[in-house]
Design a protein around this motif. Structure first.
Motif, PDB file in Angstrom:
ATOM      1  N   LEU A 703       0.849  -1.192   0.000  1.00  0.00           N
ATOM      2  CA  LEU A 703       0.000   0.000   0.000  1.00  0.00           C
ATOM      3  C   LEU A 703       0.883   1.239   0.000  1.00  0.00           C
ATOM      4  O   LEU A 703       1.447   1.620   1.022  1.00  0.00           O
ATOM      5  CB  LEU A 703      -0.927   0.009   1.216  1.00  0.00           C
ATOM      6  N   HIS A 704       1.046   1.878  -1.144  1.00  0.00           N
ATOM      7  CA  HIS A 704       1.817   3.106  -1.308  1.00  0.00           C
ATOM      8  C   HIS A 704       0.844   4.191  -1.754  1.00  0.00           C
ATOM      9  O   HIS A 704       0.212   4.077  -2.808  1.00  0.00           O
ATOM     10  CB  HIS A 704       2.910   2.927  -2.359  1.00  0.00           C
ATOM     11  N   LEU A 705       0.723   5.245  -0.949  1.00  0.00           N
ATOM     12  CA  LEU A 705      -0.236   6.306  -1.244  1.00  0.00           C
ATOM     13  C   LEU A 705       0.492   7.633  -1.426  1.00  0.00           C
ATOM     14  O   LEU A 705       1.502   7.892  -0.769  1.00  0.00           O
ATOM     15  CB  LEU A 705      -1.263   6.437  -0.116  1.00  0.00           C
ATOM     16  N   SER A 706      -0.035   8.451  -2.328  1.00  0.00           N
ATOM     17  CA  SER A 706       0.520   9.787  -2.563  1.00  0.00           C
ATOM     18  C   SER A 706      -0.625  10.778  -2.612  1.00  0.00           C
ATOM     19  O   SER A 706      -1.676  10.504  -3.214  1.00  0.00           O
ATOM     20  CB  SER A 706       1.305   9.847  -3.879  1.00  0.00           C
ATOM     21  N   VAL A 707      -0.434  11.917  -1.984  1.00  0.00           N
ATOM     22  CA  VAL A 707      -1.445  12.983  -1.994  1.00  0.00           C
ATOM     23  C   VAL A 707      -0.738  14.309  -2.216  1.00  0.00           C
ATOM     24  O   VAL A 707       0.489  14.407  -2.101  1.00  0.00           O
ATOM     25  CB  VAL A 707      -2.236  13.027  -0.676  1.00  0.00           C
ATOM     26  N   THR A 708      -1.505  15.314  -2.508  1.00  0.00           N
ATOM     27  CA  THR A 708      -1.014  16.683  -2.585  1.00  0.00           C
ATOM     28  C   THR A 708      -1.853  17.530  -1.661  1.00  0.00           C
ATOM     29  O   THR A 708      -2.822  17.050  -1.059  1.00  0.00           O
ATOM     30  CB  THR A 708      -1.090  17.228  -4.019  1.00  0.00           C
ATOM     31  N   ALA A 709      -1.468  18.792  -1.531  1.00  0.00           N
ATOM     32  CA  ALA A 709      -2.184  19.672  -0.613  1.00  0.00           C
ATOM     33  C   ALA A 709      -2.341  21.044  -1.225  1.00  0.00           C
ATOM     34  O   ALA A 709      -1.532  21.482  -2.045  1.00  0.00           O
ATOM     35  CB  ALA A 709      -1.440  19.763   0.716  1.00  0.00           C
ATOM     36  N   SER A 710      -3.376  21.722  -0.792  1.00  0.00           N
ATOM     37  CA  SER A 710      -3.613  23.123  -1.138  1.00  0.00           C
ATOM     38  C   SER A 710      -3.535  23.923   0.146  1.00  0.00           C
ATOM     39  O   SER A 710      -4.147  23.541   1.156  1.00  0.00           O
ATOM     40  CB  SER A 710      -4.973  23.302  -1.802  1.00  0.00           C
ATOM     41  N   ILE A 711      -2.765  25.021   0.099  1.00  0.00           N
ATOM     42  CA  ILE A 711      -2.508  25.782   1.325  1.00  0.00           C
ATOM     43  C   ILE A 711      -2.943  27.225   1.112  1.00  0.00           C
ATOM     44  O   ILE A 711      -2.598  27.849   0.104  1.00  0.00           O
ATOM     45  CB  ILE A 711      -1.016  25.743   1.698  1.00  0.00           C
ATOM     46  N   GLY A 712      -3.660  27.729   2.103  1.00  0.00           N
ATOM     47  CA  GLY A 712      -4.016  29.143   2.131  1.00  0.00           C
ATOM     48  C   GLY A 712      -3.307  29.818   3.275  1.00  0.00           C
ATOM     49  O   GLY A 712      -3.242  29.279   4.384  1.00  0.00           O
ATOM     50  N   VAL A 713      -2.765  31.020   3.019  1.00  0.00           N
ATOM     51  CA  VAL A 713      -1.905  31.683   3.996  1.00  0.00           C
ATOM     52  C   VAL A 713      -2.409  33.089   4.247  1.00  0.00           C
ATOM     53  O   VAL A 713      -2.739  33.818   3.312  1.00  0.00           O
ATOM     54  CB  VAL A 713      -0.447  31.738   3.508  1.00  0.00           C
ATOM     55  N   SER A 714      -2.419  33.449   5.553  1.00  0.00           N
ATOM     56  CA  SER A 714      -2.739  34.817   5.956  1.00  0.00           C
ATOM     57  C   SER A 714      -1.616  35.307   6.844  1.00  0.00           C
ATOM     58  O   SER A 714      -1.272  34.654   7.837  1.00  0.00           O
ATOM     59  CB  SER A 714      -4.072  34.847   6.715  1.00  0.00           C
ATOM     60  N   LEU A 715      -1.004  36.457   6.484  1.00  0.00           N
ATOM     61  CA  LEU A 715       0.156  36.988   7.206  1.00  0.00           C
ATOM     62  C   LEU A 715      -0.269  38.063   8.185  1.00  0.00           C
ATOM     63  O   LEU A 715      -1.078  38.951   7.857  1.00  0.00           O
ATOM     64  CB  LEU A 715       1.174  37.565   6.226  1.00  0.00           C
ATOM     65  N   TYR A 716       0.264  38.002   9.403  1.00  0.00           N
ATOM     66  CA  TYR A 716       0.057  39.023  10.416  1.00  0.00           C
ATOM     67  C   TYR A 716       1.393  39.734  10.644  1.00  0.00           C
ATOM     68  O   TYR A 716       2.425  39.073  10.681  1.00  0.00           O
ATOM     69  CB  TYR A 716      -0.430  38.389  11.719  1.00  0.00           C
ATOM     70  N   PRO A 717       1.435  41.080  10.690  1.00  0.00           N
ATOM     71  CA  PRO A 717       0.328  42.043  10.807  1.00  0.00           C
ATOM     72  C   PRO A 717      -0.127  42.638   9.481  1.00  0.00           C
ATOM     73  O   PRO A 717      -0.866  43.637   9.495  1.00  0.00           O
ATOM     74  CB  PRO A 717       0.932  43.114  11.705  1.00  0.00           C
ATOM     75  N   ALA A 718       0.397  42.102   8.350  1.00  0.00           N
ATOM     76  CA  ALA A 718      -0.117  42.630   7.081  1.00  0.00           C
ATOM     77  C   ALA A 718      -1.629  42.502   7.039  1.00  0.00           C
ATOM     78  O   ALA A 718      -2.350  43.395   6.561  1.00  0.00           O
ATOM     79  CB  ALA A 718       0.525  41.877   5.915  1.00  0.00           C
ATOM     80  N   ASP A 719      -2.115  41.391   7.530  1.00  0.00           N
ATOM     81  CA  ASP A 719      -3.564  41.203   7.695  1.00  0.00           C
ATOM     82  C   ASP A 719      -3.845  41.391   9.178  1.00  0.00           C
ATOM     83  O   ASP A 719      -3.823  40.449   9.973  1.00  0.00           O
ATOM     84  CB  ASP A 719      -3.969  39.803   7.230  1.00  0.00           C
ATOM     85  N   ASP A 720      -4.052  42.651   9.565  1.00  0.00           N
ATOM     86  CA  ASP A 720      -4.173  42.992  10.977  1.00  0.00           C
ATOM     87  C   ASP A 720      -5.578  42.643  11.461  1.00  0.00           C
ATOM     88  O   ASP A 720      -6.499  43.457  11.411  1.00  0.00           O
ATOM     89  CB  ASP A 720      -3.890  44.475  11.184  1.00  0.00           C
ATOM     90  N   ALA A 721      -5.739  41.397  11.923  1.00  0.00           N
ATOM     91  CA  ALA A 721      -7.059  40.924  12.329  1.00  0.00           C
ATOM     92  C   ALA A 721      -6.896  40.028  13.538  1.00  0.00           C
ATOM     93  O   ALA A 721      -5.787  39.669  13.953  1.00  0.00           O
ATOM     94  CB  ALA A 721      -7.739  40.169  11.196  1.00  0.00           C
ATOM     95  N   ASP A 722      -8.037  39.640  14.122  1.00  0.00           N
ATOM     96  CA  ASP A 722      -8.008  38.743  15.268  1.00  0.00           C
ATOM     97  C   ASP A 722      -7.755  37.313  14.783  1.00  0.00           C
ATOM     98  O   ASP A 722      -7.833  37.039  13.587  1.00  0.00           O
ATOM     99  CB  ASP A 722      -9.327  38.824  16.047  1.00  0.00           C
ATOM    100  N   PRO A 723      -7.485  36.368  15.702  1.00  0.00           N
ATOM    101  CA  PRO A 723      -7.170  34.996  15.277  1.00  0.00           C
ATOM    102  C   PRO A 723      -8.269  34.360  14.428  1.00  0.00           C
ATOM    103  O   PRO A 723      -7.958  33.669  13.440  1.00  0.00           O
ATOM    104  CB  PRO A 723      -6.967  34.257  16.602  1.00  0.00           C
ATOM    105  N   ASP A 724      -9.504  34.557  14.785  1.00  0.00           N
ATOM    106  CA  ASP A 724     -10.573  33.927  14.008  1.00  0.00           C
ATOM    107  C   ASP A 724     -10.605  34.481  12.583  1.00  0.00           C
ATOM    108  O   ASP A 724     -10.820  33.737  11.612  1.00  0.00           O
ATOM    109  CB  ASP A 724     -11.928  34.157  14.691  1.00  0.00           C
ATOM    110  N   THR A 725     -10.405  35.789  12.444  1.00  0.00           N
ATOM    111  CA  THR A 725     -10.421  36.391  11.116  1.00  0.00           C
ATOM    112  C   THR A 725      -9.226  35.904  10.290  1.00  0.00           C
ATOM    113  O   THR A 725      -9.349  35.609   9.095  1.00  0.00           O
ATOM    114  CB  THR A 725     -10.396  37.919  11.231  1.00  0.00           C
TER     115      THR A 725
END
Length: 1021
Positions: A703-725
């Motif tokens: 059993l050899h499995l391969s996957v990929t991933a999609s990543i979304g990134v939010s930078l602080y303080p460029a995106d000056d928001a609270d943790p939930d935001t």
């Protein structure tokens, strides 16, 4: 040795008498015939006989009185009169020498006789007589004398002993006899005086040099004229080294001044003095000497110096001081004992046994509450004073001592006080006096109140019960920090018995889980409050860790001194494990063990606060697996769970310790990257994450499995928001990545996203170019301006872009920095350079090629093995023809790893050089640590050195630095031959640059080499 001396004297006396008698008979008759007529001859002959008898009798008397007895004569010094010692063989040689020398002089005499008219020259024979007497003594002198007399007589005409001889010659012949005798006697006395002087000198030298006392003589100026070996030993010098020296050269200034004052006093008073001198030699420790000094007089009786005899009494003085100190200490102890006896809290008693009189001291009564002399202590009242249970014990102890069964009476009893209570009394006593028959007369002893001790012992017994039966571990530690006692619970919890920990420090339990600040805080609490309470992680004897709830208290005496520390602790490992399990369930994902949403919120708050303090951005990333549902549908949920667990472990290995990886849903993860430094650094991390996710996972053999991933990134303080935001923005960016084709990341910020995408596109383009073979190498020659030899070439990469044409490295290499593609491209460059070296070798061109490598490529764990494989693929290429250039300005994170890699590569035969030397901020550090062979002076300094004095000084410094560190040096950026001429003057003759040749394709290099050698441009520098 008296017998040989006596016999020799008798022989000499007899020989003298024989010669005298024969001479008298021969000479006297000749004199009578010459001076008288025949008528008077009879009268004169009778007178001659009478004179001979008187003289011979007198000589015999003198000889007999002078015969040595059985003991040798004693000189005025009380020692045997010395005689020159000569063995038998040498003695006969002396006699032979006397005869031979005299015979030679007879020949001389005979030769001179015609010149002197036949008259004998007796003066000639004084020389052999004197020499024989001086060499051999009296015997050889006499032998020479008589040999001369007889020889002259026999050789003279007429013979001197005949009546026909001239009276004048006979008189001179007699004078020769007298002079010979006198000279022989004087020479013998001289030899004896010399022997006596030598004996005295030897005796004096034996005494002076053999004594352990220092013997010395000084002149009036303080210079040492004589010193024995003991004197030299006292100042750590040879005695010959003291001669001519002064006290200032042997002792310190104070000692030398003190000695000079004492010496002047001795010479001024001209009297012998004995005193102590404390001196310090220049190269020794202080010493004390007992010294006797006296004056030395010259020929006219004036004081010309002094003599001295010194004995080292340093040890004796130290012993005296120790004895005095011991006596003082003994007196102090005697006084102390008297004070102790006077102030002792003990009662004394005295029992006169024949009269049964019992007498006690005042303290004996007051310790029971009575006033002095108030108490009736008669033996008949003992049953009223001593407790009924203790009286038989006390009487039995007394009886045992009186009968001789025990050495002393010692018993603890209870005595009644005046108030009616009971006090514990320690009664001691013994017989102090007996009568002539050995019967006891007086018994004396003491009473000591031990009530408090008995109470303490009772309290200790009660405490011991608590100590032994306590469920919590108890540990006692003395002020020195060593364990003195533990209870059974301690052994049960820790596994250590009391014997194993007694005398050891409590750190035997240390687990290593607590840092130094923890223990500093603990000791601070004990010093300030005499108490500490807290949780501590310790280690059992078997190595197992456990958590203890411990309380430590300090026990002090009334003066505040620490008596001991008491540690009480209980094992709360199970309780802590239960708490940890509750915490894990509350804050961690049950499948992967990663933080869940509850803990993630806290970690995001911490990351934001950290960014606010440091000013460096942090990133919140939402990672979602591509196609995870298909894996669950195709292989089952168990395989999906295994994939999630394995992928979680792999991602944690990629992330830093300060980063957080959390699982928020089935195949969705959240990453909190703290203090990423810059958006570029963040993109490098994201690239590594995508690469890590893409790697195949082996969940089972089939059993050899391969996957990929999609990543979304939010930078602080460029995106000056609270943790939930921030999390919501990152989730939005993740969906954008999904829409863009998956297997990528998307920054929430549009500008950052554009830069990240551009960077990603450049990397994809470079990867495609490498795959398509669009990269080529150009080679720039390196030459030696002294010999004109082409010493090598530097391989420089170019990108043959299908649309933009040939691109220099500055247009694309910056996009590779820190990426996974950078080592791949570096390996391609090394492989291509080796292939080209192989082709040049087949053409008959022997060339060395240098290749640039990046720090990221160099620090790859498999760099050296892969380099060895590349070399192995080209066995015809000598490894020494490959040189790897490391940028001096490159930031090598692990210098130790880099040094190890370079050394391993050097073992393969590959050389290294330090490129762009002088442009970095740590040139000397690199030069000292990296095992490189060559320094390359950066072209920015070389290009402007003819017009910029600062650049010229930098170039000179690098050349001198290379010489100091025994490195070769080469200058790049040589634009003109004038640059080359100036460099050669400064000692750098290896160069490269446009002034020599521009980088060229590999096929052009052989032709250029031929043209360079034919032009011989270096000859015109």
């Amino acid at each position: 040795m008296s017998e040989p001396s006596r016999s020799g004297y008798i022989l000499r006396a007899t020989a003298f008498y024989l010669l005298f008698g024969l001479g008298w008979i021969v000479l006297s008759d000749r004199v009578l015939l010459a001076l008288s007529n025949p008528l008077e001859l009879a009268t004169l002959s009778a007178a001659k006989g009478i004179f001979f008898v008187l003289v011979s009798a007198g000589a015999l008397l003198v000889a007999l009185r002078a015969v040595p007895d059985r003991h040798p004569p004693v000189s005025d010094e009380g020692m045997p009169d010395p005689r020159p010692v000569t063995d038998l063989r040498r003695r006969w040689l002396n006699y032979g020498f006397a005869v031979l020398l005299t015979a030679c002089m007879l020949l001389v005499h005979q030769t001179m006789a015609p010149m002197e008219g036949g008259h004998p020259q007796f003066i000639l024979f004084m020389l052999p007589i004197a020499v024989s007497a001086l060499v051999g003594g009296l015997g050889p002198g006499l032998l020479a004398t008589f040999t001369a007399l007889i020889g002259v007589d026999l050789l003279s005409q007429p013979p001197l002993h005949s009546l026909a001889a001239s009276p004048q010659n006979q008189f001179r012949w007699g004078l020769l006899l007298v002079n010979g005798l006198v000279l022989s006697l004087l020479s013998d006395r001289l030899r004896r005086a010399k022997a006596r002087l030598q004996r005295s000198s030897r005796l004096l030298n034996s005494v002076v040099q053999g004594t352990s006392d220092a013997v010395f003589v000084k002149n009036s100026q303080g210079h040492y004229l004589l010193a024995n070996a003991a004197a030299g030993a006292f100042v750590n010098k040879a005695n010959t080294g003291m001669l001519g020296a002064t006290d200032e050269q042997l002792f310190d200034a104070a000692s030398a001044q003190h000695l000079r004052e004492l010496d002047l006093q001795v010479m001024q008073t001209a009297q012998v003095q004995t005193h102590e001198e404390a001196l310090t030699p220049l190269d020794g420790s202080p010493r004390v000497f007992m010294v006797t000094k006296g004056p030395v007089f010259d020929e006219v009786g004036s004081v010309s110096g002094l003599f001295g005899i010194a004995r080292d009494i340093t040890s004796l003085k130290a012993d005296q001081e120790r004895l005095q100190a011991s006596e003082a200490a003994l007196r102090e102890r005697e006084q102390q004992l008297a004070r102790v006896l006077q102030g002792s809290d003990q009662g004394y008693w005295d029992w006169h046994l024949p009269s049964n009189t019992f007498v006690v001291s005042e303290r004996w009564e007051t310790m029971l509450g009575y006033e002095p002399s108030e108490m009736d202590v008669a033996t008949s009242r003992w049953p009223e004073i001593v407790h009924p249970e203790d009286l038989p014990v006390a009487m039995a102890s007394i009886e045992r001592h009186l009968s001789g069964t025990s050495d002393a009476h010692v018993v603890e009893i209870r005595c009644k006080t005046k108030q009616g209570g009971w006090r514990w009394i320690l009664s001691r006593g013994s017989i102090v006096k007996r009568d002539e028959d050995g019967r006891p007369l007086i018994m004396a002893g003491t009473h000591t109140d031990v009530t408090e001790r008995k109470q303490s012992e009772r309290a200790l017994r009660e405490a011991s019960v608590v100590f032994e039966s306590s469920h919590e571990a108890i540990m006692m530690v003395n002020p020195e920090g060593l364990i003195t006692k533990v209870n059974p619970a301690f052994t049960r919890i820790t596994g250590f018995s009391e014997v194993e920990v007694s005398g050891r420090a409590p750190r035997v339990l240390a687990s290593g889980q607590h840092g130094e600040p923890f223990y500093q805080e603990l000791w601070h609490s004990l010093q300030q409050h005499d108490f500490w309470r807290g949780e501590i992680c310790n280690r059992r004897k078997n190595g197992e860790l456990y958590v203890a709830q411990e309380t430590i208290s300090v026990v002090r005496d009334p003066e505040g001194r620490v008596l001991h520390y008491i540690g009480v602790f209980a094992d709360i490992s199970q309780q802590k494990a239960h708490e940890a399990e509750l915490d894990r369930v509350t804050h961690y994902d049950l499948l992967t063990g990663l933080p869940n949403r509850h803990l993630l919120s806290d970690r995001m708050d911490q990351s934001i606060r950290r960014s606010q303090r440091s000013g460096q951005p942090s990133a919140v990333c939402v990672l979602d697996l591509d196609g995870f549902k298909d894996i669950n549908d195709r292989h089952g949920h168990d395989a999906g769970d295994q994939l999630l667990v394995a992928l979680s472990a792999r991602l944690q290995q990629v992330l830093r310790a300060e980063d957080t990886l959390a699982r928020t849903s089935g195949d969705e993860f959240v990453l909190v990257l703290s203090e990423v430094g810059s958006p570029e650094e963040c993109t490098l991390i994201l690239d590594r994450l995508l690469q890590t996710v893409r790697l195949p996972l082996v969940l089972a053999p089939d059993l050899h499995l391969s996957v990929t991933a999609s990543i979304g990134v939010s930078l602080y303080p460029a995106d000056d928001a609270d943790p939930d935001t921030l999390l919501r923005h990152a989730d939005q960016a993740m969906y954008l990545a999904k829409q863009a084709g998956k297997n990528r990341y998307q920054l929430f910020d549009p500008e950052s996203d554009r830069q990240a995408q551009a960077h990603q596109q450049n990397l994809h383009a470079l990867e495609r170019a490498l795959t398509e073979g669009e990269f080529v190498l150009h080679y720039q020659p390196k030459v030696d301006l002294d010999s004109g030899e082409v010493i090598g070439a530097e391989a420089l990469i170019r990108w043959q872009h299908p649309e933009r044409g040939l691109l220099p490295p500055g247009d694309f290499l910056s996009h590779l920095h820190g990426s996974l593609l950078e080592p791949r491209l570096g390996e391609w460059v090394i492989a291509s350079a080796l292939e080209q070296l192989d082709r040049w070798g087949a053409q008959g061109l022997s060339m060395k090629v240098s290749v640039n490598i990046s720090a990221n490529h160099l620090l790859q764990p498999d760099f050296c093995p892969r380099l060895a494989q590349a070399l192995a693929r080209h066995p015809e290429v000598a490894p020494a023809h490959l040189e790897l250039e490391v940028l001096e300005s490159a930031a090598i994170a692990d210098m130790g790893q880099a040094v190890d890699i370079l050394r391993n590569c050097r073992h393969l035969g590959v050389h290294f050089s330090l490129d762009d030397f002088g442009t970095g901020y740590s040139s000397l550090t690199y030069l000292r640590q990296l095992p490189v062979d060559t320094l390359k002076i950066d072209q920015s300094f070389v290009r402007n050195m003819l017009s910029d004095a600062d650049d010229l000084r930098i170039v000179q410094s690098v050349i001198q630095l290379a010489e100091v560190f025994h490195r070769q040096v080469i200058a790049e950026g040589v634009e003109t031959l004038e640059h080359g001429a100036r460099l050669r003057q400064m000692g750098c003759h290896c160069v490269q640059g446009f002034g020599i040749a521009r980088p060229m394709p590999a096929q052009d290099l052989p032709g250029w080499c031929d043209g360079w050698l034919q032009a011989q441009a270096w000859q015109h520098l």
